[in-house]
Design a protein around this motif. Sequence first.
Motif, PDB file in Angstrom:
ATOM      1  N   VAL A 101       0.842  -1.192   0.000  1.00 17.41           N
ATOM      2  CA  VAL A 101       0.000   0.000   0.000  1.00 17.41           C
ATOM      3  C   VAL A 101       0.877   1.241   0.000  1.00 17.41           C
ATOM      4  CG1 VAL A 101      -1.828   1.252   1.216  1.00 17.41           C
ATOM      5  CG2 VAL A 101      -1.747  -1.240   1.351  1.00 17.41           C
ATOM      6  N   LYS A 102       0.490   2.218  -0.789  1.00 15.79           N
ATOM      7  CA  LYS A 102       1.119   3.548  -0.785  1.00 15.79           C
ATOM      8  C   LYS A 102       0.014   4.573  -0.616  1.00 15.79           C
ATOM      9  CE  LYS A 102       5.312   2.240  -1.958  1.00 15.79           C
ATOM     10  NZ  LYS A 102       6.291   2.079  -0.965  1.00 15.79           N
ATOM     11  N   PHE A 103       0.294   5.617   0.158  1.00 23.20           N
ATOM     12  CA  PHE A 103      -0.676   6.681   0.396  1.00 23.20           C
ATOM     13  C   PHE A 103      -0.209   7.972  -0.253  1.00 23.20           C
ATOM     14  CE2 PHE A 103      -1.391   3.780   3.918  1.00 23.20           C
ATOM     15  CZ  PHE A 103      -2.769   3.667   3.906  1.00 23.20           C
ATOM     16  N   ILE A 104      -1.156   8.677  -0.859  1.00 28.17           N
ATOM     17  CA  ILE A 104      -0.951  10.036  -1.352  1.00 28.17           C
ATOM     18  C   ILE A 104      -2.127  10.832  -0.788  1.00 28.17           C
ATOM     19  CG2 ILE A 104      -0.749  11.555  -3.352  1.00 28.17           C
ATOM     20  CD1 ILE A 104       0.059   9.037  -4.992  1.00 28.17           C
ATOM     21  N   ASP A 105      -1.860  11.609   0.233  1.00 23.02           N
ATOM     22  CA  ASP A 105      -2.902  12.372   0.923  1.00 23.02           C
ATOM     23  C   ASP A 105      -4.049  11.441   1.335  1.00 23.02           C
ATOM     24  OD1 ASP A 105      -1.399  14.730   0.674  1.00 23.02           O
ATOM     25  OD2 ASP A 105      -2.232  15.132  -1.301  1.00 23.02           O
ATOM     26  N   ASN A 106      -5.255  11.664   0.799  1.00 22.41           N
ATOM     27  CA  ASN A 106      -6.412  10.853   1.186  1.00 22.41           C
ATOM     28  C   ASN A 106      -6.689   9.721   0.192  1.00 22.41           C
ATOM     29  OD1 ASN A 106      -7.324  12.515  -0.920  1.00 22.41           O
ATOM     30  ND2 ASN A 106      -9.386  12.616  -0.100  1.00 22.41           N
ATOM     31  N   THR A 107      -5.639   9.330  -0.551  1.00 15.73           N
ATOM     32  CA  THR A 107      -5.764   8.264  -1.545  1.00 15.73           C
ATOM     33  C   THR A 107      -4.815   7.130  -1.182  1.00 15.73           C
ATOM     34  OG1 THR A 107      -6.277   9.899  -3.258  1.00 15.73           O
ATOM     35  CG2 THR A 107      -5.557   7.725  -4.007  1.00 15.73           C
ATOM     36  N   ALA A 108      -5.343   5.909  -1.249  1.00 11.07           N
ATOM     37  CA  ALA A 108      -4.534   4.709  -1.004  1.00 11.07           C
ATOM     38  C   ALA A 108      -4.484   3.898  -2.290  1.00 11.07           C
ATOM     39  CB  ALA A 108      -5.146   3.865   0.111  1.00 11.07           C
ATOM     40  N   ILE A 109      -3.265   3.477  -2.655  1.00 12.31           N
ATOM     41  CA  ILE A 109      -3.070   2.626  -3.834  1.00 12.31           C
ATOM     42  C   ILE A 109      -2.544   1.297  -3.328  1.00 12.31           C
ATOM     43  CG2 ILE A 109      -1.895   2.343  -6.036  1.00 12.31           C
ATOM     44  CD1 ILE A 109      -1.542   5.475  -5.971  1.00 12.31           C
ATOM     45  N   LEU A 110      -3.325   0.248  -3.567  1.00  7.65           N
ATOM     46  CA  LEU A 110      -2.980  -1.084  -3.101  1.00  7.65           C
ATOM     47  C   LEU A 110      -2.681  -1.976  -4.303  1.00  7.65           C
ATOM     48  CD1 LEU A 110      -4.362  -3.249  -0.373  1.00  7.65           C
ATOM     49  CD2 LEU A 110      -4.707  -4.074  -2.673  1.00  7.65           C
ATOM     50  N   LEU A 111      -1.592  -2.731  -4.204  1.00  3.69           N
ATOM     51  CA  LEU A 111      -1.258  -3.742  -5.219  1.00  3.69           C
ATOM     52  C   LEU A 111      -1.384  -5.115  -4.576  1.00  3.69           C
ATOM     53  CD1 LEU A 111       1.926  -2.183  -6.863  1.00  3.69           C
ATOM     54  CD2 LEU A 111      -0.430  -2.079  -7.686  1.00  3.69           C
ATOM     55  N   PHE A 129      -2.986 -12.489 -11.477  1.00  5.37           N
ATOM     56  CA  PHE A 129      -3.158 -11.057 -11.715  1.00  5.37           C
ATOM     57  C   PHE A 129      -2.353 -10.234 -10.712  1.00  5.37           C
ATOM     58  CE2 PHE A 129      -7.427 -12.433 -13.311  1.00  5.37           C
ATOM     59  CZ  PHE A 129      -7.335 -11.928 -14.596  1.00  5.37           C
ATOM     60  N   MET A 130      -1.941  -9.064 -11.163  1.00  6.02           N
ATOM     61  CA  MET A 130      -1.567  -7.982 -10.268  1.00  6.02           C
ATOM     62  C   MET A 130      -2.785  -7.070 -10.310  1.00  6.02           C
ATOM     63  SD  MET A 130       0.502  -6.654  -8.131  1.00  6.02           S
ATOM     64  CE  MET A 130       1.962  -7.654  -8.388  1.00  6.02           C
ATOM     65  N   VAL A 131      -3.417  -6.901  -9.170  1.00  8.64           N
ATOM     66  CA  VAL A 131      -4.627  -6.091  -9.093  1.00  8.64           C
ATOM     67  C   VAL A 131      -4.280  -4.769  -8.421  1.00  8.64           C
ATOM     68  CG1 VAL A 131      -6.992  -5.945  -8.224  1.00  8.64           C
ATOM     69  CG2 VAL A 131      -6.066  -8.155  -8.966  1.00  8.64           C
ATOM     70  N   THR A 132      -4.619  -3.684  -9.093  1.00  6.02           N
ATOM     71  CA  THR A 132      -4.435  -2.353  -8.535  1.00  6.02           C
ATOM     72  C   THR A 132      -5.783  -1.868  -8.031  1.00  6.02           C
ATOM     73  OG1 THR A 132      -2.695  -1.906 -10.155  1.00  6.02           O
ATOM     74  CG2 THR A 132      -3.620  -0.001  -8.992  1.00  6.02           C
ATOM     75  N   GLU A 133      -5.821  -1.514  -6.754  1.00  6.25           N
ATOM     76  CA  GLU A 133      -7.032  -0.973  -6.155  1.00  6.25           C
ATOM     77  C   GLU A 133      -6.713   0.433  -5.664  1.00  6.25           C
ATOM     78  OE1 GLU A 133      -8.756  -3.647  -3.184  1.00  6.25           O
ATOM     79  OE2 GLU A 133      -7.735  -5.311  -4.173  1.00  6.25           O
ATOM     80  N   VAL A 134      -7.566   1.368  -6.011  1.00  3.86           N
ATOM     81  CA  VAL A 134      -7.392   2.746  -5.570  1.00  3.86           C
ATOM     82  C   VAL A 134      -8.577   3.101  -4.679  1.00  3.86           C
ATOM     83  CG1 VAL A 134      -7.175   5.166  -6.270  1.00  3.86           C
ATOM     84  CG2 VAL A 134      -6.146   3.357  -7.677  1.00  3.86           C
ATOM     85  N   TYR A 135      -8.251   3.573  -3.475  1.00  2.00           N
ATOM     86  CA  TYR A 135      -9.275   3.982  -2.515  1.00  2.00           C
ATOM     87  C   TYR A 135      -9.085   5.456  -2.195  1.00  2.00           C
ATOM     88  CZ  TYR A 135     -10.027  -1.005  -1.700  1.00  2.00           C
ATOM     89  OH  TYR A 135     -10.306  -2.338  -1.849  1.00  2.00           O
ATOM     90  N   GLU A 138     -13.329   9.686   1.897  1.00  2.09           N
ATOM     91  CA  GLU A 138     -14.286  10.792   1.860  1.00  2.09           C
ATOM     92  C   GLU A 138     -15.157  10.722   3.105  1.00  2.09           C
ATOM     93  OE1 GLU A 138     -16.577  10.491  -1.737  1.00  2.09           O
ATOM     94  OE2 GLU A 138     -15.057  11.541  -2.898  1.00  2.09           O
ATOM     95  N   ASN A 139     -15.270  11.823   3.809  1.00  2.00           N
ATOM     96  CA  ASN A 139     -16.102  11.879   5.016  1.00  2.00           C
ATOM     97  C   ASN A 139     -15.772  10.750   5.989  1.00  2.00           C
ATOM     98  OD1 ASN A 139     -17.523  14.140   3.947  1.00  2.00           O
ATOM     99  ND2 ASN A 139     -18.783  12.739   2.751  1.00  2.00           N
ATOM    100  N   GLY A 140     -14.477  10.449   6.120  1.00  3.54           N
ATOM    101  CA  GLY A 140     -14.020   9.456   7.080  1.00  3.54           C
ATOM    102  C   GLY A 140     -14.160   8.007   6.633  1.00  3.54           C
ATOM    103  N   LYS A 141     -14.630   7.766   5.399  1.00  6.57           N
ATOM    104  CA  LYS A 141     -14.814   6.394   4.910  1.00  6.57           C
ATOM    105  C   LYS A 141     -14.041   6.198   3.611  1.00  6.57           C
ATOM    106  CE  LYS A 141     -19.210   5.393   6.951  1.00  6.57           C
ATOM    107  NZ  LYS A 141     -19.998   4.206   7.018  1.00  6.57           N
ATOM    108  N   TRP A 142     -13.474   4.985   3.470  1.00 10.48           N
ATOM    109  CA  TRP A 142     -12.766   4.645   2.247  1.00 10.48           C
ATOM    110  C   TRP A 142     -13.761   4.212   1.175  1.00 10.48           C
ATOM    111  CZ3 TRP A 142      -7.997   6.121   1.583  1.00 10.48           C
ATOM    112  CH2 TRP A 142      -7.156   6.261   2.686  1.00 10.48           C
TER     113      TRP A 142
END
Length: 161
Positions: A101-111, A129-135, A138-142
Motif C-alpha cells: 500500500v502507498k498513500f498520497i494524501d487521502n488516496t490509497a493505492i494497493l497492489l 493477476f496484479m490487481v491495482t485498487e485505488v481507494y 471521503e467523510n471518514g470512509k474509504w
Amino acid sequence: MKLQAFILGLFLLFVFGSCTAQKKATTATANVPHSDQEIINLSNKKWQWMADKQVDTLATLFHEKAMFVHMGGSWGKEQEIKVIQSGNIWYKKAEVYSSSVKFIDNTAILLNDIDLVAVVGGNEVVNPFMVTEVYVKENGKWKMGSLTFSRLARPVKYNQK
C-alpha cells in the motif's frame, strides 16, 4: 569546576531535548490517519463480498465515479454491480500472495499479487493477476475509485483441492 558544570548542563539539556523531540516524532507518527493494514483488511473483505455477491455492500464501497478494468473491457460502478449480481463474472476466490500500500494524501493505492478463481460464462478459470485498487477517503470512509486487473506472465500458484 564551573566550566565543567556548565558543559554537563548543556549536555543534559541536549540529551533531554533530543529525547523530547524523538518522543514527539513517535507520537506524531502514531497519529497518522492511514494504515496499510486498514486498506489490506478492506481489500480482503471486498474479495469476500465479491465472492458472496454482496452487491449492496459493494455498492456502498464503490465510489460513484469508480472505474473497473478487466481483460474483457472497462466500465463504471453500475455495470460492475450488474456483472456481479448477474453472475456473468463470479469472483469465486482470490488467493492473495502479497499486498503493498502507498498513500498520497487521502488516496490509497494497493497492489495485490493474486490468483483469481472465477466463473466466466459458465466456465471456471484461474488467472494470475496484479490487481491495482485505488481507494479515496471521503467523510471518514474509504471508497473504491478503481479496480484494475493486469494479467501476470507467471504461472498460476493456486492449487485447488
